[in-house]
Design an enzyme around this catalytic site. Structure first.
Site, short mmCIF file in Angstrom:
data_model
loop_
_atom_site.label_atom_id
_atom_site.label_comp_id
_atom_site.label_asym_id
_atom_site.label_seq_id
_atom_site.Cartn_x
_atom_site.Cartn_y
_atom_site.Cartn_z
N CYS A 110 5.37 -5.20 -25.74
CA CYS A 110 5.10 -4.59 -24.44
C CYS A 110 6.02 -5.29 -23.46
O CYS A 110 5.99 -6.45 -23.30
CB CYS A 110 3.65 -4.79 -24.03
SG CYS A 110 3.19 -6.50 -23.77
N HIS A 140 0.82 -1.21 0.00
CA HIS A 140 0.00 0.00 0.00
C HIS A 140 0.85 1.26 0.00
O HIS A 140 0.54 2.24 -0.68
CB HIS A 140 -0.94 -0.03 1.20
CG HIS A 140 -2.08 -0.96 0.98
ND1 HIS A 140 -2.84 -1.48 1.99
CD2 HIS A 140 -2.58 -1.48 -0.16
CE1 HIS A 140 -3.77 -2.26 1.48
NE2 HIS A 140 -3.63 -2.29 0.19
C1 PEP Z 1 6.15 -9.41 -20.46
O1 PEP Z 1 6.31 -10.56 -20.06
O2 PEP Z 1 6.93 -8.84 -21.24
C2 PEP Z 1 5.00 -8.62 -20.02
C3 PEP Z 1 4.78 -7.45 -20.54
O3 PEP Z 1 4.20 -9.11 -19.05
P1 PEP Z 1 4.61 -9.15 -17.51
O4 PEP Z 1 5.81 -8.28 -17.34
O5 PEP Z 1 3.43 -8.66 -16.76
O6 PEP Z 1 4.89 -10.59 -17.27
#
Ligand code: PEP
Ligand code: MG
Length: 761
Positions: free
Chosen positions: A686, A373
């Site tokens: 991502c 938190h």
């Molecule tokens: C990843 O694995 O690159 C991703 C974006 O997901 P996370 O970091 O939440 O595993």
């Protein structure tokens, strides 16, 4: 006394002499005097002296055998001044055959040290703090042996215990009263960056209340009255907090305080306190007992998220003890310097608000987690937070100057002027860069050779949403839905899930939001469910694997997503898919929810896209096949690279062992981009690498046109892309991306390219 310095040290004799010096019941000053006599005679040196830090951080000659006694408690020097000061500052031993010829030697006539040439000094250290310096000197120009230096260090360790012991009893034992134990050695500690930002300030140690002095109540009915009064004050202060500063926070943060208030009114907790007082304990002892019960549960839990929640109860207990002691509790009631950096083992959300927000610059915790938190509130309030700074509380004193780097998770305590200057420079540069990035915010990201790149945000909580506009992001490329589950004390209800998703869609307006379905398991554990112990959780029962085996939870989530997307554009994707078949099954589950909504006559999303996260090497080799079942592909580079290189991303020993710009990794990333293009399937990356300028321009050169990243990446990545000729960089790196490549990274090549082409990285 005539000393034969030609004889070798006799270590047992030294320790024996020290033991004798410790056996009496004399004052601390007398002990110091005995120590120097013991050292002088056992080490066969002319001089043995002890310098201790006094108030005002000056080193004072506190005992000597061999120098003029009249100089004791008179000769003083600043840390850094002369050889003794140098040893105090560096906290390292110094062994010189000819001290007077050393450039740092500073002559003190009152001590009569002229004839002494050889010099051995060791710091008196305790818990990383320098308490003083222990020195041996001789007339003959010789270098002390390693054994002698070790012996002196051992004696210094014993001395440190005596000094600390004296401090603990408040200097009552004797003349050491007032000896300053102010640490002076600069320290740098690396922890975890839980909330970004660079700040300088003054350390403030957050100390939870001490254990109760009286355990047994003298009069139980009176004690029961005290407890009720304490609970009343506590509840009033928590109510004030919820309607005060907490009320001005975003909803997600407010919920944290609402939950906290629930604890304060928790009948079980109060019931246990009452029982303990009825059994004859004082109110304070009752709080302690109930707190210990919680701790015992905590130890058993072994679960960082559960631990974070239980900490709220500890926070409440501390607050109650303070209320019982008549201390004012409530928002802003703790005294702070105007530029305070708070240091604590852990910090509850209420404890945080106890401090005046206007004065609180940063926070450093020995424990903590990204989803605690305190971390969430700090991110919402823009307070830099470094957590897991192991051992920091041993190194810090209230009043110490501190630099907190919430970007890298580094804390500089009592920094050297050079560190401090460098830090200021970074703060200035950051300020300038921020202004420069802000100026780019409205500009679309188009490379020099005309490729438009969409820069999106990685988010997961309500507190992240304002960042969409602040950073000028083109959408949310990864919404980590599990975060809501991880920060709640109970499983979020359907309506709560729907509300959050809807708020994210609304905050984004016309920009896309890509919801990633629950990625639980691995390191993401829920506070309210028992973790299933696994040998290798990262490659264990997680994410889509749980969802397909136990579809209840995911169906529920998909229902919330369909509802949240009503009349809007809904994009979802599935994590950790390893085979095409899994994607087909997951998609079918989603279709069932769409069909259900249709049959119930519910409003459907205006547009639906269902994508797949490509984060396992096996799916990279099925990319064309999976494109038949996916509307888009999002490369989860964090996981993809950890599995590709077999290097645990959360294990600092191995996580940086391989460069994401390794030609092998780039070849796989290019293979994915090319196949997606052939299949007309939009593809994005991502993962952390998308947010680093050098990696991001390389991804653009490989053909990626959508990158989703942490908010801090957007400005720098955009600045770099605007200057990039992506096709030209592709020509430069392509020859090195063959299976014949012998390079372990293309980083230098890309870096050189940036330098030559004035690309800011
Ligand atoms: C990843 O694995 O690159 C991703 C974006 O997901 P996370 O970091 O939440 O595993
Ligand atoms: Mg992942």
């Amino acid at each position: 006394m005539a000393i034969d310095t030609n004889l070798k040290t006799d270590p047992p004799k030294l320790m024996q002499a020290i033991r004798e010096a410790m056996s009496g019941t004399e004052s601390v000053q007398e002990r110091l005097d005995d120590f120097v006599v013991a050292i002088q005679s056992s080490m066969r040196v002319n001089v043995a002296s002890i310098y201790l830090l006094r108030p005002g951080a000056e080193l004072e000659l506190s005992a000597t055998e061999g120098l003029n006694k009249s100089a004791v408690h008179k000769t003083r020097m600043k840390p850094g001044e002369g050889l003794v000061g140098h040893v105090a500052l560096t906290a390292r031993p110094l062994n010189l055959a000819d001290a007077p010829s050393h450039p740092l030697f500073s002559y003190r006539p009152e001590t009569g040290e002229d004839p002494f040439k050889s010099f051995l000094a060791v710091p008196i250290l305790r818990g990383g703090r320098t308490l003083g310096v222990l020195v041996a000197q001789s007339e003959d120009a010789r270098t002390f042996t390693e054994v002698e230096a070790e012996d002196l260090l051992t004696v210094a360790m014993i001395l440190a215990e005596i000094i600390i012991d004296d401090e603990r009893v408040g200097g009552k034992k004797g003349a050491l009263k007032g000896i300053s134990l102010a640490p002076i050695k600069p320290e740098t500690l690396t922890g975890k960056a839980f909330a970004g930002g660079l700040v300088r300030g003054t350390a403030h140690l957050h100390l939870p209340p001490v254990s109760p002095a009286n355990l047994l109540a003298e009069n139980t009915p009176v004690e029961q009255g005290r407890l009720e009064e304490g609970i009343k004050i506590l509840r009033a202060s928590v109510d004030a907090m919820v309607s005060g500063e907490a009320a001005s926070l975003s909803r997600a943060s407010k919920e944290i305080y609402e939950t906290y208030r629930m604890f304060a009114y928790d009948r079980k907790w109060v019931g246990r306190l009452r029982e303990a007082v009825s059994s004859g304990l004082t109110s304070e002892a009752a709080v302690e007992r109930v707190r210990n019960e919680h701790r015992a549960r905590l130890m058993k839990a072994h679960d960082p998220y559960l631990r974070a929640r239980l900490h709220d109860l500890e926070d409440l207990a501390n607050r109650l003890i303070r209320a019982l002691g008549g201390e004012q509790v409530g928002p802003g009631n703790r005294k702070l310097a105007h530029d305070a950096i708070l240091f604590a083992r852990e910090l509850g959300p209420a404890e945080l608000l106890d401090y005046d927000r206007k004065k609180l610059r940063g926070i450093v915790l020995e424990e903590g987690s990204a989803s605690s938190h305190a971390a969430i509130i700090c991110r919402a309030l823009g307070i830099p937070l470094v957590g897991r700074a192991d051992g920091i509380l041993d190194l810090i004193e209230t009043g110490d100057p501190v630099l907190v780097d919430g970007e890298a998770g580094v804390v500089h305590v009592r920094p050297l002027p050079s560190t401090s200057d460098g830090f200021d420079l970074r703060i200035n540069i950051k300020g300038e860069l921020k202004r420069a990035y802000d100026a780019l915010k409205v500009q679309p990201t188009v490379t020099q050779d005309g490729h438009a790149v969409s820069l999106q945000l990685n988010a997961g909580l309500l507190v992240d949403l304002p960042q969409l506009d602040q950073a000028g992001a083109d959408g949310i490329g990864l919404f980590r839905t599990e975060f809501q589950f991880m920060v709640s004390d109970f499983m979020p209800k359907l309506k709560e899930q729907t509300t959050l998703y809807r708020q994210a869609i609304e905050a984004a307006g016309t920009r896309p939001v890509t919801f990633r379905t629950l990625d639980l398991g691995g390191d993401k554990i829920l506070p309210y469910s028992d973790p299933i112990p696994e040998e290798n959780p990262a490659i264990g029962w997680r994410a889509i694997r749980i969802a397909l085996d136990r579809p209840g939870l995911m169906r529920y989530q998909l229902r919330a997503l369909v509802a949240a997307g009503a009349s809007r554009h809904l994009r979802i994707m599935f994590p950790m898919v390893t085979t095409v078949d899994e994607m087909i099954q997951a998609r079918a589950l989603f279709q069932r929810e769409v069909d259900r909504a249709t049959s119930l006559g519910l409003e459907l999303p205006a547009k639906i896209e269902v994508g797949v996260m490509l984060e396992t090497p096996s799916l990279a080799w099925q990319v064309s096949a999976v494109c038949d079942h996916a509307d888009f592909v999002s490369v989860g580079a964090n996981d993809l690279l950890q599995f590709f290189f077999a290097a645990d991303r959360d294990n600092a020993r191995v996580s940086d062992r391989y460069d994401p710009l390794h030609p092998a990794a780039l070849s796989v990333l290019k293979f994915i981009a090319d196949r997606c293009k052939q299949n007309n399937t939009p593809v994005s990356v991502c993962g952390e690498i998308a947010g680093r300028p050098l990696e991001a321009i390389t991804l653009a050169a490989l053909g990626y046109r959508t990158l989703s990243m942490p908010v801090t990446g957007i400005g720098p990545v955009k600045a770099a892309l605007l200057k990039l000729d992506a096709d030209d960089l592709a020509k430069v790196i392509r020859p090195h991306m063959t299976v014949e490549s012998r390079l372990s990274s293309l980083r230098e090549i890309v870096q050189d390219y940036c330098t030559k082409n004035a690309i800011p990285i």
